[in-house]
Design an enzyme around this catalytic site. Structure first.
Site, PDB file in Angstrom:
ATOM      1  N   ASP A 123     -12.076   3.516  -6.292  1.00 10.29           N
ATOM      2  CA  ASP A 123     -11.169   2.506  -5.899  1.00 10.29           C
ATOM      3  C   ASP A 123     -10.502   2.581  -4.740  1.00 10.29           C
ATOM      4  OD1 ASP A 123      -9.945   0.148  -6.529  1.00 10.29           O
ATOM      5  OD2 ASP A 123      -8.400   0.931  -7.921  1.00 10.29           O
TER       6      ASP A 123
ATOM      7  N   GLU B 130       3.943  14.451  -6.940  1.00 11.43           N
ATOM      8  CA  GLU B 130       4.427  14.810  -5.898  1.00 11.43           C
ATOM      9  C   GLU B 130       4.899  13.119  -4.877  1.00 11.43           C
ATOM     10  OE1 GLU B 130       2.779  16.785  -1.635  1.00 11.43           O
ATOM     11  OE2 GLU B 130       1.537  16.680  -3.402  1.00 11.43           O
TER      12      GLU B 130
HETATM   13  P1  ADP Z   1      -1.108   0.883  -9.372  1.00  7.33           P
HETATM   14  O1  ADP Z   1      -1.770   1.775 -10.275  1.00  7.33           O
HETATM   15  O2  ADP Z   1      -0.269  -0.031 -10.126  1.00  7.33           O
HETATM   16  O3  ADP Z   1      -2.119   0.255  -8.572  1.00  7.33           O
HETATM   17  P2  ADP Z   1      -0.648   2.833  -7.303  1.00  7.33           P
HETATM   18  O4  ADP Z   1      -0.977   4.074  -7.706  1.00  7.33           O
HETATM   19  O5  ADP Z   1      -1.518   2.108  -6.237  1.00  7.33           O
HETATM   20  O6  ADP Z   1      -0.101   1.661  -8.345  1.00  7.33           O
HETATM   21  O7  ADP Z   1       0.786   2.829  -6.594  1.00  7.33           O
HETATM   22  C1  ADP Z   1       1.329   1.619  -6.035  1.00  7.33           C
HETATM   23  C2  ADP Z   1       2.096   2.112  -4.595  1.00  7.33           C
HETATM   24  O8  ADP Z   1       2.915   2.967  -4.781  1.00  7.33           O
HETATM   25  C3  ADP Z   1       1.133   2.572  -3.702  1.00  7.33           C
HETATM   26  O9  ADP Z   1       0.481   1.380  -2.940  1.00  7.33           O
HETATM   27  C4  ADP Z   1       1.901   3.293  -2.572  1.00  7.33           C
HETATM   28  O10 ADP Z   1       2.378   2.581  -1.699  1.00  7.33           O
HETATM   29  C5  ADP Z   1       2.889   3.872  -3.588  1.00  7.33           C
HETATM   30  N1  ADP Z   1       2.499   5.267  -4.018  1.00  7.33           N
HETATM   31  C6  ADP Z   1       1.677   5.517  -4.816  1.00  7.33           C
HETATM   32  N2  ADP Z   1       1.490   6.973  -5.194  1.00  7.33           N
HETATM   33  C7  ADP Z   1       2.490   7.540  -4.334  1.00  7.33           C
HETATM   34  C8  ADP Z   1       3.094   8.820  -4.135  1.00  7.33           C
HETATM   35  N3  ADP Z   1       2.566   9.792  -4.769  1.00  7.33           N
HETATM   36  N4  ADP Z   1       4.403   8.953  -3.501  1.00  7.33           N
HETATM   37  C9  ADP Z   1       5.134   7.773  -2.742  1.00  7.33           C
HETATM   38  N5  ADP Z   1       4.528   6.475  -3.154  1.00  7.33           N
HETATM   39  C10 ADP Z   1       3.347   6.230  -3.790  1.00  7.33           C
END
Ligand code: ADP
Length: 288
Positions: free
Chosen positions: A196, A92
């Site tokens: 985390d 989502e």
């Molecule tokens: P990584 O595993 O590389 O650390 P993240 O899961 O932290 O990546 O996602 C990177 C960035 O993307 C997050 O800091 C957030 O800003 C954005 N993000 C993460 N999940 C979502 C989501 N479901 N919808 C929109 N943006 C997201």
């Protein structure tokens, strides 16, 4: 960061197959430290995709399990997983907006509510991956044993294997590890943890409410999540006050916080090296 890398047509085709609809790339997004990210359109539904051309085994399956475990707690909002593959995770899309005035209070109360959800023991039903670092989660009855054998020792061994820690730091680390039984409790409540929890893994939703992303879930002492929030900052006094009001901390937290920061610091030493060893040494010396 890998923000400039576009989602390849091959990846998009695999994501489409996983979603069961023809998806279209809308926009490349700034990724995190590990993965690349994009917004796609899946038959009218905005979907967030993160992917990695060279994934660690089961890393996205682990993240999906963690997101589901957090969602099952029905406390804070967590994106719903839409599809997983070995090299991608589709979920989502959170259209992030400005945090609402009571964001910090909601986050503090929500985290305490998440921590009230308990496992029967310490661990999780499957091993995890934090960043690219394996996170063994086999169940344990003793928190000290879990923290020693599933966290500190394997991370220290991995850091040593990579040559990321000096002999002196390893020696101090081993001394502190041998005293864990007197530093942390054997049987705290096995709380469901985000695992985390730094500020980059908390988003504000379109309504300005907190949303948790990118977890490394297991059941453990709740102070681990709090210690991590304090390591890199970004959480306000109002957040901590709301957490403590919902579930006060036991005396001695400030000292245990140092113990619990060893783990994220070791992970950072493994992932990013150099400066974090300094920070780890300072943390260990406060415990010596
Ligand atoms: P990584 O595993 O590389 O650390 P993240 O899961 O932290 O990546 O996602 C990177 C960035 O993307 C997050 O800091 C957030 O800003 C954005 N993000 C993460 N999940 C979502 C989501 N479901 N919808 C929109 N943006 C997201």
């Amino acid at each position: 960061m890998h923000g400039e890398d576009p989602l390849s047509p091959e990846h998009l085709a695999r994501v489409s197959a996983g979603l069961g609809v023809e998806a279209r790339l809308v926009q490349t997004l700034p990724g995190g430290d590990i993965n690349r990210a994009a917004l796609i359109d899946a038959a009218g539904e905005p979907v967030f995709v993160k992917w990695n051309a060279d994934p660690v085994d089961r890393m996205f399956a682990c993240e999906a399990e963690g997101l589901s475990a957090l969602r099952d707690a029905h406390t804070l909002r967590v994106p719903k997983v839409r599809a997983i593959g070995p090299d991608f995770l589709a979920m989502e899309y959170i259209a992030s907006a400005t945090a609402a005035p009571d964001f910090d209070e909601k986050l503090g109360r929500g985290l305490a509510a998440l921590h009230r959800v308990r496992g029967l023991r310490f661990g999780f039903h499957q091993d995890g991956v934090l960043g690219v670092v394996p996170q063994p989660n086999a169940w344990a009855d003793s928190w000290v044993a879990f923290y020693r054998h599933r966290r500190v020792e394997p991370l220290a061994a991995e850091a040593e294997r990579r040559g990321s820690l000096s002999g002196a730091t390893l020696k101090t680390l081993r001394q502190v590890t041998s005293r864990l039984g007197s530093l942390i409790p054997a049987g705290p409540a096995p709380s469901r943890l985000h695992g985390d929890l730094w500020s980059g893994n908390v988003m504000a939703s379109e309504t300005g409410d907190p949303v948790l992303v990118d977890p490394a879930v297991f059941h453990g002492h709740r102070e681990m999540d709090l210690a991590m929030t304090e390591l890199f900052g970004g959480f306000s006094p109002r957040f901590y006050a709301a957490y403590r009001e919902a579930w006060p901390l036991e005396p001695g937290y400030e000292r245990r916080r140092e113990v619990y920061q060893i783990v994220p610091l070791l992970i950072h030493v493994i992932l990013f090296g150099g400066p974090y060893e300094h920070q780890l040494r300072a943390c260990l010396s406060r415990l010596s």
